[in-house]
Scaffold this motif. Structure first.
Motif, PDB file in Angstrom:
ATOM      1  N   PRO A   1      32.408  -8.904 -11.263  1.00 31.82           N
ATOM      2  CA  PRO A   1      33.164 -10.056 -10.816  1.00 31.82           C
ATOM      3  C   PRO A   1      34.073  -9.572  -9.709  1.00 31.82           C
ATOM      4  CG  PRO A   1      33.092 -10.122 -13.056  1.00 31.82           C
ATOM      5  CD  PRO A   1      32.648  -8.941 -12.910  1.00 31.82           C
ATOM      6  N   ILE A   2      34.770  -8.311  -9.533  1.00 34.22           N
ATOM      7  CA  ILE A   2      35.738  -8.248  -8.488  1.00 34.22           C
ATOM      8  C   ILE A   2      34.778  -7.603  -7.393  1.00 34.22           C
ATOM      9  CG2 ILE A   2      37.321  -6.446  -7.688  1.00 34.22           C
ATOM     10  CD1 ILE A   2      38.310  -8.358  -9.803  1.00 34.22           C
ATOM     11  N   PHE A   3      33.720  -7.023  -7.488  1.00 30.53           N
ATOM     12  CA  PHE A   3      32.599  -6.787  -6.455  1.00 30.53           C
ATOM     13  C   PHE A   3      32.198  -7.873  -5.737  1.00 30.53           C
ATOM     14  CE2 PHE A   3      28.689  -5.599  -4.528  1.00 30.53           C
ATOM     15  CZ  PHE A   3      29.172  -4.221  -3.557  1.00 30.53           C
ATOM     16  N   LEU A   4      32.018  -8.827  -6.646  1.00 29.66           N
ATOM     17  CA  LEU A   4      31.076 -10.010  -5.929  1.00 29.66           C
ATOM     18  C   LEU A   4      32.277 -10.827  -5.278  1.00 29.66           C
ATOM     19  CD1 LEU A   4      28.856 -11.821  -5.776  1.00 29.66           C
ATOM     20  CD2 LEU A   4      29.505 -13.039  -7.953  1.00 29.66           C
ATOM     21  N   LEU A   5      33.468 -10.898  -5.516  1.00 26.80           N
ATOM     22  CA  LEU A   5      34.770 -11.517  -4.780  1.00 26.80           C
ATOM     23  C   LEU A   5      34.745 -10.540  -3.542  1.00 26.80           C
ATOM     24  CD1 LEU A   5      37.201 -12.450  -7.310  1.00 26.80           C
ATOM     25  CD2 LEU A   5      35.920 -13.884  -6.234  1.00 26.80           C
ATOM     26  N   ASP A   6      34.814  -9.300  -3.550  1.00 26.34           N
ATOM     27  CA  ASP A   6      35.214  -8.563  -2.581  1.00 26.34           C
ATOM     28  C   ASP A   6      33.787  -8.645  -1.315  1.00 26.34           C
ATOM     29  OD1 ASP A   6      37.371  -7.516  -3.416  1.00 26.34           O
ATOM     30  OD2 ASP A   6      36.279  -5.686  -4.259  1.00 26.34           O
ATOM     31  N   TYR A   7      32.741  -8.952  -1.876  1.00 26.94           N
ATOM     32  CA  TYR A   7      31.532  -8.931  -1.024  1.00 26.94           C
ATOM     33  C   TYR A   7      31.640 -10.501  -0.591  1.00 26.94           C
ATOM     34  CZ  TYR A   7      26.567  -9.530   0.229  1.00 26.94           C
ATOM     35  OH  TYR A   7      25.511 -10.137   1.070  1.00 26.94           O
ATOM     36  N   VAL A   8      32.075 -11.517  -1.199  1.00 22.10           N
ATOM     37  CA  VAL A   8      32.219 -12.748  -0.520  1.00 22.10           C
ATOM     38  C   VAL A   8      33.037 -12.789   0.543  1.00 22.10           C
ATOM     39  CG1 VAL A   8      32.820 -15.181  -0.827  1.00 22.10           C
ATOM     40  CG2 VAL A   8      31.339 -14.196  -2.558  1.00 22.10           C
TER      41      VAL A   8
ATOM     42  N   VAL B   1      25.311  -3.431   1.956  1.00 19.90           N
ATOM     43  CA  VAL B   1      26.198  -3.049   0.881  1.00 19.90           C
ATOM     44  C   VAL B   1      25.810  -3.679  -0.305  1.00 19.90           C
ATOM     45  CG1 VAL B   1      28.761  -2.670   0.105  1.00 19.90           C
ATOM     46  CG2 VAL B   1      27.777  -2.241   2.497  1.00 19.90           C
ATOM     47  N   GLY B   2      25.502  -4.870  -0.479  1.00 17.81           N
ATOM     48  CA  GLY B   2      25.094  -5.505  -1.690  1.00 17.81           C
ATOM     49  C   GLY B   2      23.932  -5.207  -2.057  1.00 17.81           C
ATOM     50  N   VAL B   3      22.940  -4.844  -1.412  1.00 16.96           N
ATOM     51  CA  VAL B   3      21.578  -4.627  -1.827  1.00 16.96           C
ATOM     52  C   VAL B   3      21.728  -3.135  -2.279  1.00 16.96           C
ATOM     53  CG1 VAL B   3      19.366  -4.073  -1.224  1.00 16.96           C
ATOM     54  CG2 VAL B   3      20.187  -6.281  -0.288  1.00 16.96           C
ATOM     55  N   THR B   4      22.460  -2.371  -1.723  1.00 18.94           N
ATOM     56  CA  THR B   4      22.682  -0.911  -2.105  1.00 18.94           C
ATOM     57  C   THR B   4      23.034  -0.758  -3.443  1.00 18.94           C
ATOM     58  OG1 THR B   4      22.849  -0.245   0.341  1.00 18.94           O
ATOM     59  CG2 THR B   4      23.494   1.278  -1.518  1.00 18.94           C
ATOM     60  N   ARG B   5      24.168  -1.524  -3.926  1.00 23.59           N
ATOM     61  CA  ARG B   5      24.770  -1.619  -5.209  1.00 23.59           C
ATOM     62  C   ARG B   5      23.582  -1.891  -6.153  1.00 23.59           C
ATOM     63  NH1 ARG B   5      30.023  -2.208  -8.015  1.00 23.59           N
ATOM     64  NH2 ARG B   5      29.746  -3.586  -9.800  1.00 23.59           N
ATOM     65  N   LEU B   6      22.977  -3.007  -5.813  1.00 22.09           N
ATOM     66  CA  LEU B   6      21.892  -3.784  -6.798  1.00 22.09           C
ATOM     67  C   LEU B   6      20.703  -2.318  -7.038  1.00 22.09           C
ATOM     68  CD1 LEU B   6      21.645  -7.332  -5.530  1.00 22.09           C
ATOM     69  CD2 LEU B   6      22.652  -6.594  -7.836  1.00 22.09           C
ATOM     70  N   VAL B   7      20.377  -1.863  -6.057  1.00 21.87           N
ATOM     71  CA  VAL B   7      19.318  -0.937  -6.182  1.00 21.87           C
ATOM     72  C   VAL B   7      19.683   0.359  -6.807  1.00 21.87           C
ATOM     73  CG1 VAL B   7      17.901   0.438  -4.939  1.00 21.87           C
ATOM     74  CG2 VAL B   7      17.902  -1.859  -4.070  1.00 21.87           C
ATOM     75  N   ASP B   8      21.038   0.843  -6.359  1.00 18.90           N
ATOM     76  CA  ASP B   8      21.607   1.932  -7.127  1.00 18.90           C
ATOM     77  C   ASP B   8      21.913   1.749  -8.379  1.00 18.90           C
ATOM     78  OD1 ASP B   8      22.661   4.771  -6.442  1.00 18.90           O
ATOM     79  OD2 ASP B   8      24.379   3.753  -7.313  1.00 18.90           O
ATOM     80  N   SER B   9      22.319   0.449  -8.846  1.00 19.67           N
ATOM     81  CA  SER B   9      22.339   0.301 -10.276  1.00 19.67           C
ATOM     82  C   SER B   9      21.101   0.135 -11.108  1.00 19.67           C
ATOM     83  CB  SER B   9      23.164  -0.999 -10.576  1.00 19.67           C
ATOM     84  OG  SER B   9      24.571  -0.965  -9.833  1.00 19.67           O
ATOM     85  N   ALA B  10      20.178  -0.183 -10.708  1.00 20.13           N
ATOM     86  CA  ALA B  10      18.860  -0.209 -11.370  1.00 20.13           C
ATOM     87  C   ALA B  10      18.301   1.050 -11.539  1.00 20.13           C
ATOM     88  CB  ALA B  10      17.973  -1.307 -10.457  1.00 20.13           C
ATOM     89  N   VAL B  11      18.229   1.771 -10.214  1.00 16.47           N
ATOM     90  CA  VAL B  11      17.722   3.128 -10.339  1.00 16.47           C
ATOM     91  C   VAL B  11      18.397   4.356 -11.026  1.00 16.47           C
ATOM     92  CG1 VAL B  11      16.846   5.241  -8.866  1.00 16.47           C
ATOM     93  CG2 VAL B  11      16.555   2.677  -8.169  1.00 16.47           C
ATOM     94  N   GLU B  12      19.887   4.304 -11.119  1.00 19.91           N
ATOM     95  CA  GLU B  12      20.687   5.217 -11.589  1.00 19.91           C
ATOM     96  C   GLU B  12      21.195   4.768 -12.826  1.00 19.91           C
ATOM     97  OE1 GLU B  12      20.952   8.096 -10.290  1.00 19.91           O
ATOM     98  OE2 GLU B  12      19.968   8.027  -8.652  1.00 19.91           O
ATOM     99  N   GLY B  13      20.877   3.518 -13.265  1.00 19.46           N
ATOM    100  CA  GLY B  13      21.336   3.133 -14.661  1.00 19.46           C
ATOM    101  C   GLY B  13      22.741   2.733 -14.679  1.00 19.46           C
TER     102      GLY B  13
END
Length: 271
Positions: A8-15, A153-165
């Protein structure tokens, strides 16, 4: 550091980042081409800003037609009989010169004198700040880069989370971030379509559409009660359809499409 915050904090920062990047893009768009100089624009100039060379020529030849100078001939040709109105714009005089012998509308548009007059018209509009230079258009396009950077930046977080767990937050945070990234990319793509007109020209066209709203084709104005200047202004601001209402055969000969409701640039100048 990028992943050391909750979803949630990251999403607020992203917005917040998207808001800042969007403000930059819109500020650049509002400032580039905001200053103009030179004489007030004629109906032919306004027509070029609205829908480029085709509409400018239609407004110019409509001025000749309303002055009683242009006549219809055989085989879809046009010709002139008499001098152009005094004080006519250079493009109107070039159209008059091209019609000294019977011509089809396609031949008129291909006339070298008309082409030269259009180039001078464009040069003057660029010089006076109504049309953007290539450098100004590049600056507008570059103004959208922060939006794509934030989306990356947002896409990188999503991809990195999916790949690195790694965790990107709960399902709601992940879906929200994914939708925000998609909206950011689409917004950046939309703003990447750089207009040819400057901010001042877009403001002027919007102001004219409000001022002359009663002349819009959808209002079906009574042209029998209107003068030539109002007709030419309506064509320049709203497109050539008003000519169909007052002179349908002539309008068809000069390429007015009854099925086309608005000029190409109509929506773009609203931005």
């Amino acid at each position: 550091m990028l992943w050391g915050v909750s979803g949630p904090i990251f999403l607020l920062d992203y917005v917040a980042g998207v808001t800042g990047a969007l403000a930059i893009a819109l500020s650049v768009r509002a400032l580039v081409g905001s200053r103009t100089r030179g004489e007030p624009l004629s109906a032919v100039d306004l027509a070029y800003l609205t829908d480029r060379a085709g509409l400018a020529c239609q407004v110019g030849v409509a001025a000749l037609r309303r002055a009683g100078v242009v006549h219809l001939g055989e085989l879809a040709t046009l010709s002139v009989d008499g001098p152009p109105p005094s004080g006519s714009a250079p493009l109107v005089r070039a159209l008059h010169a091209a019609l000294r012998r019977p011509q089809t509308w396609a031949a008129v548009l291909a006339d070298p004198g008309v082409a030269r007059s259009l180039r001078r018209l464009v040069g003057r509009l660029v010089r006076d700040g109504w049309l953007l230079t290539p450098g100004q258009r590049r600056r507008l396009a570059l103004g959208t880069l922060p939006l794509f950077a934030v989306a990356a930046v947002g896409v990188t977080r999503l991809v990195d989370s999916a790949v690195e767990g790694r965790t990107a937050g709960g399902p709601a945070s992940v879906v929200g971030l994914l939708l925000c990234c998609l909206a950011t990319v689409l917004g950046g793509w939309w703003l990447c379509e750089v207009p040819e007109t400057g901010a001042a020209a877009r403001r002027l066209l919007r102001r004219h559409r409000r001022t002359y709203a009663e002349l819009a084709p959808e209002r079906r104005p009574a042209w029998s009660e209107r003068g030539t200047e109002e007709l030419l202004t309506a064509m320049a601001v709203f497109g050539p359809r008003p000519l169909l209402a007052v002179d349908p055969r002539f309008a068809e000969l000069v390429g007015v499409d009854p099925e086309r409701t608005r000029p190409r640039e109509y929506a773009k100048t609203a931005r």
